[in-house]
Design a protein around this motif. Structure first.
Motif, PDB file in Angstrom:
ATOM      1  N   ALA A  43       0.784  -1.197  -0.029  1.00  0.00           N
ATOM      2  CA  ALA A  43      -0.077  -0.100  -0.010  1.00  0.00           C
ATOM      3  C   ALA A  43       0.754   1.223  -0.051  1.00  0.00           C
ATOM      4  O   ALA A  43       0.447   2.279  -0.679  1.00  0.00           O
ATOM      5  N   GLN A  44       1.909   1.213   0.721  1.00  0.00           N
ATOM      6  CA  GLN A  44       2.908   2.371   0.871  1.00  0.00           C
ATOM      7  C   GLN A  44       3.505   2.729  -0.573  1.00  0.00           C
ATOM      8  O   GLN A  44       3.480   3.948  -0.968  1.00  0.00           O
ATOM      9  N   ALA A  45       3.865   1.658  -1.470  1.00  0.00           N
ATOM     10  CA  ALA A  45       4.382   1.791  -2.478  1.00  0.00           C
ATOM     11  C   ALA A  45       3.297   2.308  -3.638  1.00  0.00           C
ATOM     12  O   ALA A  45       3.398   3.082  -4.547  1.00  0.00           O
ATOM     13  N   ALA A  46       2.123   1.981  -3.482  1.00  0.00           N
ATOM     14  CA  ALA A  46       0.896   2.064  -4.378  1.00  0.00           C
ATOM     15  C   ALA A  46       0.350   3.628  -3.948  1.00  0.00           C
ATOM     16  O   ALA A  46       0.434   4.437  -5.120  1.00  0.00           O
ATOM     17  N   LEU A  47       0.496   3.993  -2.800  1.00  0.00           N
ATOM     18  CA  LEU A  47       0.082   5.452  -2.574  1.00  0.00           C
ATOM     19  C   LEU A  47       1.009   6.463  -2.346  1.00  0.00           C
ATOM     20  O   LEU A  47       0.528   7.640  -2.486  1.00  0.00           O
ATOM     21  N   GLY A  48       1.954   6.083  -2.380  1.00  0.00           N
ATOM     22  CA  GLY A  48       3.172   7.102  -2.110  1.00  0.00           C
ATOM     23  C   GLY A  48       3.581   7.180  -0.430  1.00  0.00           C
ATOM     24  O   GLY A  48       2.420   7.002   0.275  1.00  0.00           O
ATOM     25  N   THR A  49       4.559   7.548  -0.165  1.00  0.00           N
ATOM     26  CA  THR A  49       5.024   7.838   1.347  1.00  0.00           C
ATOM     27  C   THR A  49       6.142   8.205   1.534  1.00  0.00           C
ATOM     28  O   THR A  49       6.712   8.628   0.370  1.00  0.00           O
ATOM     29  N   GLU A  50       6.395   8.556   2.790  1.00  0.00           N
ATOM     30  CA  GLU A  50       7.807   9.138   3.066  1.00  0.00           C
ATOM     31  C   GLU A  50       8.547   8.212   4.278  1.00  0.00           C
ATOM     32  O   GLU A  50       7.890   7.881   5.128  1.00  0.00           O
ATOM     33  N   VAL A  51       9.910   7.756   3.835  1.00  0.00           N
ATOM     34  CA  VAL A  51      10.262   6.912   4.725  1.00  0.00           C
ATOM     35  C   VAL A  51      11.659   7.640   5.204  1.00  0.00           C
ATOM     36  O   VAL A  51      12.373   8.532   4.666  1.00  0.00           O
ATOM     37  N   GLU A  52      12.096   7.277   6.393  1.00  0.00           N
ATOM     38  CA  GLU A  52      13.419   7.765   7.042  1.00  0.00           C
ATOM     39  C   GLU A  52      14.343   6.423   7.024  1.00  0.00           C
ATOM     40  O   GLU A  52      14.265   5.283   7.257  1.00  0.00           O
ATOM     41  N   VAL A  53      15.478   6.853   6.249  1.00  0.00           N
ATOM     42  CA  VAL A  53      16.661   5.980   6.251  1.00  0.00           C
ATOM     43  C   VAL A  53      17.689   6.367   6.770  1.00  0.00           C
ATOM     44  O   VAL A  53      18.025   7.312   7.091  1.00  0.00           O
TER      45      VAL A  53
END
Length: 381
Positions: free
Chosen positions: A279-289
Motif C-alpha cells: 500500500a505504501q508503494a501504491a499510495l506513496g509515502t515518506e520513509v526515514e533511512v
C-alpha cells in the motif's frame, strides 16, 4: 630448503583467474586463516603468510607475468620477499626491469646496509575494522611478533661485540660470490657467511650470533577515512631488525572491512535496501533511512513506485580517500507481498483485485506483458 608451493594453488585459483576473482579468493582465504581467528595454530599462521605472499605477486600485472614465465626464481633474493604496493600506490619494486636486475645482477643478495648486512625481514599482519571505522578513519593498536636488535651484543651477533667479528675470507665482506651459468655470470649469497659478509668466532649467547632477538611490539596505526577492503598499508622500517648496520624490514598491514547488515559499498557509493508495504508503494509515502555517517535522511516515495527502483541521495555516500568529498547513497525500494492475512484483509484484496482487473491502466506493466504473451501464441498458431 623446502619447495615453495605454486602461488595459484595457494590461492586456490587457476592460472586464467581474473583480477577480481583473484581478489575475492584472497579475501576469503585471508579471513579464514587469519592468526586472530586461529590462535595458537601454527599451520594456520603459516598458511596466512603463504596466502599474502602469493597475492602480493599475482595481484600486480608485471610481477604476475614474471612469475608465469620464470616461477619463484623471478623473486629470489628480494630480501623481504616479493615487493608490493605501498599505501600510496607505489611499487616496493620496479616491475620487470627490477626483476631482471635481481635475477642477473644482485641475485639473491637482498637489501643491504653498511658492512654488507642484509636488511631485516618484512612482516605481514591483518586488521579488521567496521564499515563505520572505514568511513571516519580510525587509529588501531596492533601487537606483532618481531625481531629487535640484541642489546647484549649491540646487534653484532658476537659475544665480544666488534672484537669477535671478522670479514669473511671467502667473499671479502661482499656477502656474495659470482658463479658462471651458461652465458651469464650470476651472483649468489656467499656459502661461507650465508650472505652476511662477516664471520663470528664466538656467538652471542643471547641471540646465538643472529644479532636480533624475538620480542612482541605494540604499534598504533592510523587508518585513513575512505579505505577499502583489501587495502595494504606499508609502514617502512617497522619490520624485523636487520642487526647492527642494516636497515629494518617493512610492516605490511592488510585492511579487512567487515560487511554491514544495512549497507553495501561500491567504491565511494553506498546502497541501502528499504522494504515497503504494498500500500505504501501504491499510495506513496515518506520513509526515514539511516546514513552511513550515523545520521538519518528522509526519502519521498511517489505513488506507484515499483519494486527495485532507486532513489539517489547526493553526497550521502562513502568518504573518498584523501579527499573531503563523499559519494552518493542509493536507496533501493523492495515492495513486499503481505503474508498471514486476516479474513478482512483478504476480502479487501479480493475487492482490489476485481477492481484492478476492470481498470488495467492501474497496472501498465502487467497488462503489457500479457498482451505480448497473447500476441506470441497467436503468432505461432
Amino acid at each position: 630448503m623446502a619447495t615453495k608451493l605454486d602461488y595459484y594453488a595457494v590461492l586456490e585459483v587457476t592460472r586464467e583467474v581474473s583480477s577480481d576473482e583473484l581478489k575475492k579468493a584472497y579475501r576469503k582465504l585471508a579471513m579464514k586463516y587469519h592468526p586472530d581467528r586461529n590462535a595458537g595454530d601454527a599451520s594456520a599462521e603459516e598458511r596466512f603468510k603463504q596466502i599474502n605472499e602469493a597475492y602480493d605477486v599475482l595481484k600486480d600485472a608485471d610481477k604476475r607475468a614474471a612469475y608465469d614465465r620464470f616461477g619463484h626464481a623471478a623473486f629470489e633474493g628480494g630480501g623481504g620477499g616479493p615487493g608490493g604496493f605501498d599505501f600510496g600506490g607505489g611499487f616496493g619494486g620496479g616491475g620487470l626491469g627490477d626483476i631482471f636486475e635481481q635475477m642477473f645482477g644482485d641475485m639473491m643478495g637482498g637489501r643491504r646496509g653498511g658492512g654488507g648486512r642484509s636488511a631485516g625481514a618484512d612482516i605481514q599482519t591483518q586488521v579488521e575494522i567496521t564499515l563505520a571505522e572505514a568511513f571516519t578513519g580510525v587509529k588501531k593498536s596492533i601487537t606483532i611478533k618481531t625481531r629487535v636488535m640484541c642489546e647484549s651484543c649491540d646487534g653484532t651477533g658476537s659475544k665480544d661485540k666488534e672484537a669477535g667479528v671478522e670479514v669473511c675470507p671467502s667473499c671479502h665482506g661482499a656477502g656474495k660470490v659470482r658463479a658462471q651459468q651458461g652465458f651469464f655470470v650470476v651472483e649468489r649469497p656467499c656459502p661461507s657467511c650465508h650472505g652476511a659478509g662477516r664471520v663470528i668466532k664466538d656467538p652471542c649467547p643471547a641471540c646465538h650470533g643472529v644479532g636480533t632477538v624475538e620480542q612482541p611490539r605494540t604499534l598504533e596505526i592510523a587508518i585513513p577515512a575512505g579505505v577499502e577492503d583489501g587495502t595494504r598499508i606499508r609502514l617502512s622500517g617497522e619490520g624485523q631488525s636487520g642487526g647492527k648496520g642494516a636497515p629494518a624490514g617493512d610492516l605490511y598491514v592488510h585492511i579487512a572491512v567487515q560487511a554491514s547488515e544495512l549497507f553495501q559499498r561500491d567504491g565511494s557509493n553506498i546502497y541501502c535496501r528499504v522494504p515497503l508495504r504494498m500500500a505504501q508503494a501504491a499510495l506513496g509515502t515518506e520513509v526515514e533511512v539511516p546514513v552511513v555517517d550515523g545520521t538519518r535522511a528522509s526519502v519521498k516515495i511517489p505513488a506507484g513506485t515499483q519494486s527495485g527502483e532507486h532513489f539517489r541521495l547526493r553526497g550521502k555516500g562513502f568518504s573518498v580517500l584523501r579527499s573531503s568529498s563523499r559519494g552518493d547513497m542509493y536507496v533501493q525500494v523492495v515492495v513486499e507481498t503481505p503474508q498471514n492475512l486476516s479474513k478482512r484483509q483478504k476480502e479487501l484484496l479480493e475487492e482490489f483485485e476485481k477492481e484492478a482487473g476492470e481498470h488495467v491502466k492501474s497496472s501498465p506493466e502487467h497488462a503489457g506483458f500479457f498482451s505480448r504473451v497473447k500476441d506470441f501464441f497467436e503468432g505461432r498458431s
